[in-house]
Design an enzyme around this catalytic site. Structure first.
Site, short mmCIF file in Angstrom:
data_model
loop_
_atom_site.label_atom_id
_atom_site.label_comp_id
_atom_site.label_asym_id
_atom_site.label_seq_id
_atom_site.Cartn_x
_atom_site.Cartn_y
_atom_site.Cartn_z
CE LYS A 56 19.95 -28.89 2.04
NZ LYS A 56 20.56 -28.21 3.21
CB SER A 57 15.58 -23.49 2.20
OG SER A 57 16.96 -23.47 1.92
NE ARG A 68 13.96 -20.47 6.13
CZ ARG A 68 15.20 -20.92 5.92
NH1 ARG A 68 15.38 -22.19 5.52
NH2 ARG A 68 16.25 -20.14 6.09
N GLY A 114 23.30 -27.31 9.15
CA GLY A 114 23.51 -25.97 9.68
C GLY A 114 22.20 -25.22 9.86
NE ARG A 148 28.23 -25.51 8.21
CZ ARG A 148 27.15 -25.63 7.47
NH1 ARG A 148 26.52 -26.79 7.39
NH2 ARG A 148 26.67 -24.60 6.79
CB SER A 202 23.91 -15.45 6.83
OG SER A 202 23.54 -16.71 7.35
CG ASP A 242 23.10 -23.62 -1.11
OD1 ASP A 242 24.06 -23.44 -0.33
OD2 ASP A 242 21.92 -23.75 -0.71
NE ARG A 283 23.77 -27.13 -1.46
CZ ARG A 283 22.54 -27.54 -1.72
NH1 ARG A 283 22.27 -28.12 -2.87
NH2 ARG A 283 21.58 -27.35 -0.84
#
Length: 429
Positions: free
Chosen positions: A21-22, A26, A94, A122, A167, A316, A389
């Protein structure tokens, strides 16, 4: 939608979890800023990455798919984005809203970013503050803390910024703004977080220097296009690693998983707990370490203490680690994870509350939990808090609980892993 999970007799077989996913986020964003055509294969067709894809289309990026399911992005350069005609909806993502805030801070137009009810709760100030230091004209609701975020593009300058909390999203937002800034941008983290942004930008020709936990970026004249095959998501694989570890008579092969060391803290912890896990077929793919994971049932697990530098590289996996801890001998302590209170849900509270319903001996702390085990779990009606999750972790708990476990609002798994329940059923046949 609810899902009923029955106690499993075994899990056997091989699976390909969904694409990372990350990296999917990107790849879409960075290719949109490149000069030339980029090809993206094995993209994650789930709600969060699709929020990013739709956002870039709203910024007038030409994105197409071919018959093989590949994505072709016709990038026209760093300064090619156009003012959106409407508010950009980031859904539940996010990553989308924070990384886009960095990109859009350097654009010569107005943009407004919002999202669903969860995303609008958030915190965004920790992104907004460093971007303002770079010269961004940016504001948000509730004293700049919550979306919607309004950004009027400005001339940016590089800064030297030290993060209070590690982060990857905040770091990436600053580095992306640095692409459009005058002068060098430097970001220092207290602990190392996932580094997909640094790897991908370096592969696109950006001058990025990394020393310990400090990243220095010199703004490029252009980003080079790329051809990427996205590896499978370790965070999605983690649910099957945990399940195969605690469900009797299990052996599962999980293929083509991203084993980037800034993502695999969970693997180190479960091995310390005594889990039978082996990584094989290691190789490099599109700048990332990739391999297969073999997981087998472990007759007994031991408790561990998890805190400090390892937390950012397993953030995560906290929900499913809590489930494993219920089956470990002794007292498992997880600390320094206060960041989890502002994810898609308050994951600390969610896991403590729902596992208690199933009979777990779990104590909620301000920044983590204490879990005492092993405990025989009992089937219960549990709530996902609309957090993908949490839903998947509670489903893993249901596989070892006596009786039936009903997970409410289980459809939220579509955020990252639409095929989760299908794969779970396939391994039980």
């Amino acid at each position: 939608m609810e899902r009923v999970i029955e106690k499993a007799k075994f899990l056997k077989g091989r699976i390909n979890p969904p694409a990372d996913k990350s990296i999917s986020h990107r790849a879409i964003m960075f290719a949109s800023l490149a000069k030339g055509i980029s090809r993206i294969r094995n993209f994650l067709w789930a709600k969060d990455p699709l929020s990013t894809l739709n956002a870039m289309r709203a910024l007038k990026v030409e994105i197409e798919t071919n018959f093989e399911g590949e994505i072709l992005i016709h990038g026209k350069g760093l300064n090619s984005l156009k003012e959106p005609e409407d508010v950009i909806d980031c859904g539940n993502s996010g990553t989308t809203i924070r990384l886009l805030s960095g990109i859009l801070s350097g654009q010569p137009f107005l943009s407004i970013l919002t999202g669903d009810e969860s995303l609008r709760g958030r915190p965004m100030r920790r992104v907004i503050n460093p971007l303002r230091m770079m010269g961004a004209d940016i504001m948000a609701r509730a004293d700049d803390n919550f979306p919607p975020i309004a950004i009027k593009g400005s001339k940016l300058r590089g800064i030297d910024y030290k993060l209070d909390i590690a982060s990857a999203q905040v770091k990436s937002a600053i580095l992306l703004a640095g692409l459009f800034a005058e002068g060098v941008t430097t970001v220092t983290e207290p602990q190392k977080s996932r580094d997909h942004t640094e790897r991908m930008l370096k592969g696109m020709g950006v001058d990025i220097q990394i020393k310990d936990n400090t990243i220095t970026l010199n703004p490029p004249e252009r980003l080079n296009p790329f051809d990427i095959h996205i590896p499978n998501d370790f965070s999605s694989a983690a649910f099957f690693i945990a399940a195969a570890t605690v469900v009797p008579n299990s052996e599962v092969l999980i293929e083509n998983v991203c084993l980037n060391p800034t993502r695999t803290g969970f693997l180190r912890v479960v091995k310390e707990m005594g889990a039978q896990i082996e990584t094989v077929n290691l190789h490099e793919q599109s700048g990332e370490v990739v391999g297969d994971i073999i997981c087998k049932t472990t007759s007994s697990l031991k408790s561990v203490t998890v805190k400090g530098d390892i937390i950012p590289v397993l953030i995560d996996e906290f929900p499913v680690l809590c489930v494993l801890a219920t089956q470990a001998e002794g007292q498992t302590i997880i600390r320094d994870a206060k960041e989890l209170r502002v994810k898609e849900s308050d994951r600390i509270k969610a896991m403590a509350t729902e596992l208690k319903k199933m009979g777990a001996d779990i104590e909620e702390l301000e920044d983590g939990v204490i879990v005492r085990g092993p405990t025989k779990l009992k089937g219960s009606e549990v709530y996902s808090y609309k957090d993908h999750r949490v839903a998947m972790a509670l489903s893993v708990a249901g596989l070892i609980a006596e009786g039936s476990t009903t997970v409410q609002d289980a459809h939220c798994v579509d955020i990252s892993f639409p095929e989760f329940y299908n794969l779970l059923q396939r391994l039980q046949r």
